[in-house]
Every structure is written in structure tokens, then in C-alpha cells.
Design a protein around this motif. Sequence first.
Motif, PDB file in Angstrom:
ATOM      1  N   GLN A  38       3.040   4.822  -4.725  1.00 28.03           N
ATOM      2  CA  GLN A  38       1.760   5.395  -4.302  1.00 28.03           C
ATOM      3  C   GLN A  38       0.833   5.565  -5.500  1.00 28.03           C
ATOM      4  O   GLN A  38      -0.366   5.315  -5.423  1.00 28.03           O
ATOM      5  CB  GLN A  38       2.017   6.748  -3.623  1.00 28.03           C
ATOM      6  N   GLU A  39       1.414   5.961  -6.619  1.00 28.07           N
ATOM      7  CA  GLU A  39       0.607   6.126  -7.838  1.00 28.07           C
ATOM      8  C   GLU A  39       0.056   4.787  -8.299  1.00 28.07           C
ATOM      9  O   GLU A  39      -1.110   4.678  -8.702  1.00 28.07           O
ATOM     10  CB  GLU A  39       1.477   6.749  -8.935  1.00 28.07           C
ATOM     11  N   LYS A  40       0.907   3.788  -8.204  1.00 27.76           N
ATOM     12  CA  LYS A  40       0.478   2.451  -8.599  1.00 27.76           C
ATOM     13  C   LYS A  40      -0.671   1.979  -7.724  1.00 27.76           C
ATOM     14  O   LYS A  40      -1.659   1.392  -8.192  1.00 27.76           O
ATOM     15  CB  LYS A  40       1.665   1.495  -8.497  1.00 27.76           C
ATOM     16  N   LYS A  41      -0.523   2.274  -6.423  1.00 31.27           N
ATOM     17  CA  LYS A  41      -1.564   1.866  -5.480  1.00 31.27           C
ATOM     18  C   LYS A  41      -2.872   2.581  -5.769  1.00 31.27           C
ATOM     19  O   LYS A  41      -3.957   1.999  -5.718  1.00 31.27           O
ATOM     20  CB  LYS A  41      -1.079   2.161  -4.064  1.00 31.27           C
ATOM     21  N   LEU A  42      -2.746   3.893  -6.105  1.00 33.75           N
ATOM     22  CA  LEU A  42      -3.953   4.661  -6.428  1.00 33.75           C
ATOM     23  C   LEU A  42      -4.611   4.130  -7.701  1.00 33.75           C
ATOM     24  O   LEU A  42      -5.844   4.050  -7.798  1.00 33.75           O
ATOM     25  CB  LEU A  42      -3.599   6.142  -6.595  1.00 33.75           C
ATOM     26  N   MET A  43      -3.786   3.774  -8.674  1.00 32.09           N
ATOM     27  CA  MET A  43      -4.330   3.246  -9.922  1.00 32.09           C
ATOM     28  C   MET A  43      -5.064   1.928  -9.678  1.00 32.09           C
ATOM     29  O   MET A  43      -6.131   1.671 -10.249  1.00 32.09           O
ATOM     30  CB  MET A  43      -3.188   3.046 -10.940  1.00 32.09           C
ATOM     31  N   GLU A  44      -4.468   1.106  -8.826  1.00 33.97           N
ATOM     32  CA  GLU A  44      -5.130  -0.162  -8.497  1.00 33.97           C
ATOM     33  C   GLU A  44      -6.460   0.087  -7.789  1.00 33.97           C
ATOM     34  O   GLU A  44      -7.458  -0.599  -8.033  1.00 33.97           O
ATOM     35  CB  GLU A  44      -4.204  -1.008  -7.616  1.00 33.97           C
TER      36      GLU A  44
END
Length: 214
Positions: A11-17
Amino acid sequence: FHVFDFCFAPQEKKLMEEIERLKDEIHGCDENVQNRRSNITSMESQIAQSREGFNIYKEKRDRLHDKRKSLWNQENGLTAEIDKLRAEVEKAEKSLDNAIPGDVRRGLNSVRKICKSYNISGVHGPIIELLNCDEKFFTAVEVTAGNSLFHVVVENDDKSTEIIKHLNRQKGGRVTFIPLNRVNAPRVTYPQSSDVIPLLKKLNFKHDYTPAFS
């Protein structure tokens, strides 16, 4: 703790993207805004130049309009002057017609028509149309020359013979011709006195017509 980190990592990765995408979008919007501002500045400059050019052309148009009005006024003045001169010429021509004997006047008119109809060149016109002088000498010239003022100067006697032939056939009036090739100017001796001025010296005419005035 490790399980929690594992759950939030995707989820963090998705938010960063998403954040990076939004940053790119914001950057694109910033560039677009900058381009729009640049275009607006350019358009404002063009508008200012157009307005300046419009003002220049407007001033030029106004000057041309004023000049046209001035030319109209000049034209009206010249037209009035021409009408006045035309009336004076007509009056002078009527006075001249009254001063010319009827048969001579008819003859001069016939000569003009004959020359035009038969394309006869070398006819210079009556003496009165070939000379010019100061107004104060008009009476002296009229008294001295008399009807000779209406004698027609021609290049040679062939011209006068041809015209006379048509005049007689048409019964076009009476005309006396002065063929330049037949004129023998007499030698005149004038008194040597400051009180005597030959009238001939007060007349202005083309040098070619000198024999006719001698």
C-alpha cells in the motif's frame, strides 16, 4: 510487527507511486501554466504593437482626410477661378467677334474647319493669336495693324492656295493669308531718338513668325 509491515508495504508503494504521478502531473500543469503565461505575455505584446500600429494608421488616416479636405477646397477654388476665366474668355471672344467684319469672321471659322476636315498642317493662325504685348499697347497695336490682325499666317503659299480652293467652293467668307515663304520684309530706318520706340519691339512672338510682323 513484521507482519504489519508486510501488510502495509504494498500500500505504501502504491501511495508513493501515486504521489510521484501527482508530482509529475503537477509539474506538467506548472509547465502548461508557464507556457500559457508566456503565450499571454506574447499576445499582450502583439496587442500593444497592434494598438500602436492602429494609432499610427489612424493618425495617418486623419492626416490624409485633412489633406483631402484641403485639396477639395483648392479644387473648388480652382473650379471657381476656371469658371471665372472661362466667362472672361467668352466675353473677350464675343467682343472680338463684334470687332471683326462679318465676312472675315466667317472666313476665319471656315479656315479652322477646313484645316481640321482636310488635315492641313502649317497653318499658324491669325496675327492676333500669334502675338502678345503689354496691355498698355493694345490700342496702339489695334490702330496700327487694323484688319491685318486677322490675316492668317501659313507656312507657304501652297497651304494658302489649298485653303482658298476650299473656301471658294464652300463660299466660306473672306481671308487674307501671309505665306512666310513669300514675305519680303522691308528695311525700315527708325529715327534715332529716345522719344521714339518702334512698336514692333514691344511685341512678343515666335522668331519663326518674324517675317509676318515686319
